[in-house]
Design a protein around this motif. Sequence first.
Motif, PDB file in Angstrom:
ATOM      1  N   ASN A   1      -5.454   5.481  -8.819  1.00  0.00           N
ATOM      2  CA  ASN A   1      -6.424   5.151  -7.769  1.00  0.00           C
ATOM      3  C   ASN A   1      -5.902   4.117  -6.777  1.00  0.00           C
ATOM      4  O   ASN A   1      -6.654   3.593  -5.971  1.00  0.00           O
ATOM      5  CB  ASN A   1      -7.733   4.668  -8.386  1.00  0.00           C
ATOM      6  CG  ASN A   1      -8.501   5.784  -9.030  1.00  0.00           C
ATOM      7  OD1 ASN A   1      -8.361   6.942  -8.658  1.00  0.00           O
ATOM      8  ND2 ASN A   1      -9.308   5.458 -10.017  1.00  0.00           N
ATOM      9  N   ARG A   2      -4.606   3.815  -6.891  1.00  0.00           N
ATOM     10  CA  ARG A   2      -3.923   2.940  -5.924  1.00  0.00           C
ATOM     11  C   ARG A   2      -4.488   1.515  -5.906  1.00  0.00           C
ATOM     12  O   ARG A   2      -4.559   0.883  -4.878  1.00  0.00           O
ATOM     13  CB  ARG A   2      -3.983   3.549  -4.532  1.00  0.00           C
ATOM     14  CG  ARG A   2      -3.254   4.869  -4.426  1.00  0.00           C
ATOM     15  CD  ARG A   2      -3.743   5.709  -3.263  1.00  0.00           C
ATOM     16  NE  ARG A   2      -2.872   6.808  -2.950  1.00  0.00           N
ATOM     17  CZ  ARG A   2      -2.825   7.961  -3.601  1.00  0.00           C
ATOM     18  NH1 ARG A   2      -3.600   8.150  -4.652  1.00  0.00           N
ATOM     19  NH2 ARG A   2      -2.011   8.915  -3.226  1.00  0.00           N
ATOM     20  N   ARG A   3      -4.889   1.040  -7.072  1.00  0.00           N
ATOM     21  CA  ARG A   3      -5.406  -0.323  -7.181  1.00  0.00           C
ATOM     22  C   ARG A   3      -4.357  -1.295  -7.710  1.00  0.00           C
ATOM     23  O   ARG A   3      -4.483  -2.503  -7.527  1.00  0.00           O
ATOM     24  CB  ARG A   3      -6.626  -0.357  -8.093  1.00  0.00           C
ATOM     25  CG  ARG A   3      -7.845   0.277  -7.496  1.00  0.00           C
ATOM     26  CD  ARG A   3      -9.082  -0.020  -8.312  1.00  0.00           C
ATOM     27  NE  ARG A   3      -8.949   0.364  -9.708  1.00  0.00           N
ATOM     28  CZ  ARG A   3      -9.539   1.384 -10.281  1.00  0.00           C
ATOM     29  NH1 ARG A   3     -10.326   2.168  -9.580  1.00  0.00           N
ATOM     30  NH2 ARG A   3      -9.365   1.650 -11.556  1.00  0.00           N
ATOM     31  N   THR A   4      -3.341  -0.767  -8.409  1.00  0.00           N
ATOM     32  CA  THR A   4      -2.395  -1.612  -9.121  1.00  0.00           C
ATOM     33  C   THR A   4      -0.990  -1.044  -9.028  1.00  0.00           C
ATOM     34  O   THR A   4      -0.806   0.167  -9.104  1.00  0.00           O
ATOM     35  CB  THR A   4      -2.773  -1.683 -10.614  1.00  0.00           C
ATOM     36  OG1 THR A   4      -4.148  -1.983 -10.742  1.00  0.00           O
ATOM     37  CG2 THR A   4      -1.962  -2.723 -11.348  1.00  0.00           C
TER      38      THR A   4
ATOM     39  N   GLY B   1      -5.938   2.947 -12.805  1.00  0.00           N
ATOM     40  CA  GLY B   1      -5.672   1.971 -11.741  1.00  0.00           C
ATOM     41  C   GLY B   1      -4.459   2.344 -10.911  1.00  0.00           C
ATOM     42  O   GLY B   1      -4.449   2.169  -9.689  1.00  0.00           O
ATOM     43  N   TYR B   2      -3.425   2.881 -11.564  1.00  0.00           N
ATOM     44  CA  TYR B   2      -2.241   3.344 -10.828  1.00  0.00           C
ATOM     45  C   TYR B   2      -2.589   4.552  -9.967  1.00  0.00           C
ATOM     46  O   TYR B   2      -2.228   4.616  -8.793  1.00  0.00           O
ATOM     47  CB  TYR B   2      -1.109   3.734 -11.780  1.00  0.00           C
ATOM     48  CG  TYR B   2      -0.582   2.636 -12.649  1.00  0.00           C
ATOM     49  CD1 TYR B   2      -0.611   1.293 -12.256  1.00  0.00           C
ATOM     50  CD2 TYR B   2      -0.042   2.919 -13.892  1.00  0.00           C
ATOM     51  CE1 TYR B   2      -0.123   0.294 -13.068  1.00  0.00           C
ATOM     52  CE2 TYR B   2       0.468   1.928 -14.710  1.00  0.00           C
ATOM     53  CZ  TYR B   2       0.418   0.623 -14.296  1.00  0.00           C
ATOM     54  OH  TYR B   2       0.918  -0.366 -15.105  1.00  0.00           O
TER      55      TYR B   2
ATOM     56  N   MET C   1       2.066   1.763  -3.525  1.00  0.00           N
ATOM     57  CA  MET C   1       0.994   2.257  -4.391  1.00  0.00           C
ATOM     58  C   MET C   1       0.715   3.732  -4.122  1.00  0.00           C
ATOM     59  O   MET C   1       0.505   4.496  -5.061  1.00  0.00           O
ATOM     60  CB  MET C   1      -0.267   1.415  -4.229  1.00  0.00           C
ATOM     61  CG  MET C   1      -0.134   0.058  -4.884  1.00  0.00           C
ATOM     62  SD  MET C   1      -1.679  -0.871  -5.036  1.00  0.00           S
ATOM     63  CE  MET C   1      -2.003  -1.300  -3.347  1.00  0.00           C
TER      64      MET C   1
ATOM     65  N   GLU D   1       0.825  -1.198   0.000  1.00  0.00           N
ATOM     66  CA  GLU D   1       0.000   0.000   0.000  1.00  0.00           C
ATOM     67  C   GLU D   1       0.868   1.261   0.000  1.00  0.00           C
ATOM     68  O   GLU D   1       0.544   2.248  -0.652  1.00  0.00           O
ATOM     69  CB  GLU D   1      -0.953  -0.001   1.205  1.00  0.00           C
ATOM     70  CG  GLU D   1      -2.056  -1.032   1.119  1.00  0.00           C
ATOM     71  CD  GLU D   1      -1.590  -2.469   1.419  1.00  0.00           C
ATOM     72  OE1 GLU D   1      -0.532  -2.642   2.082  1.00  0.00           O
ATOM     73  OE2 GLU D   1      -2.269  -3.397   0.969  1.00  0.00           O
TER      74      GLU D   1
END
Length: 87
Positions: free
Chosen positions: A49-52, A46-47, A12, A9
């Motif tokens: 939004n801290r998903r990937t 996705g990057y 990310m 986390e």
Amino acid sequence: MDLRPYSKEDYMDIFADNLADLMEKRGFDDISLAKEAHMKSTTILGYKNRRTLPTIKSIVNLTHALGCSIEELIDFGAPIKRERTEC
């Protein structure tokens, strides 16, 4: 220097902040950066939004598209402490 291991986390969060800052400085939105970096805009989102977490290939493509160094994109500050396990 106090070193600590980073969580997924943490990585990310740092990457997302660096990416968003560079995009703003260079005048890119998700779609234009995706086109320039040969990626999908949903991947960029996705990057951000801290998903990937990005792959090495994505990091290279993003640095070329943004005209930045890898250090600017993935500067995590202090070195990362490696957790050692006893054999």
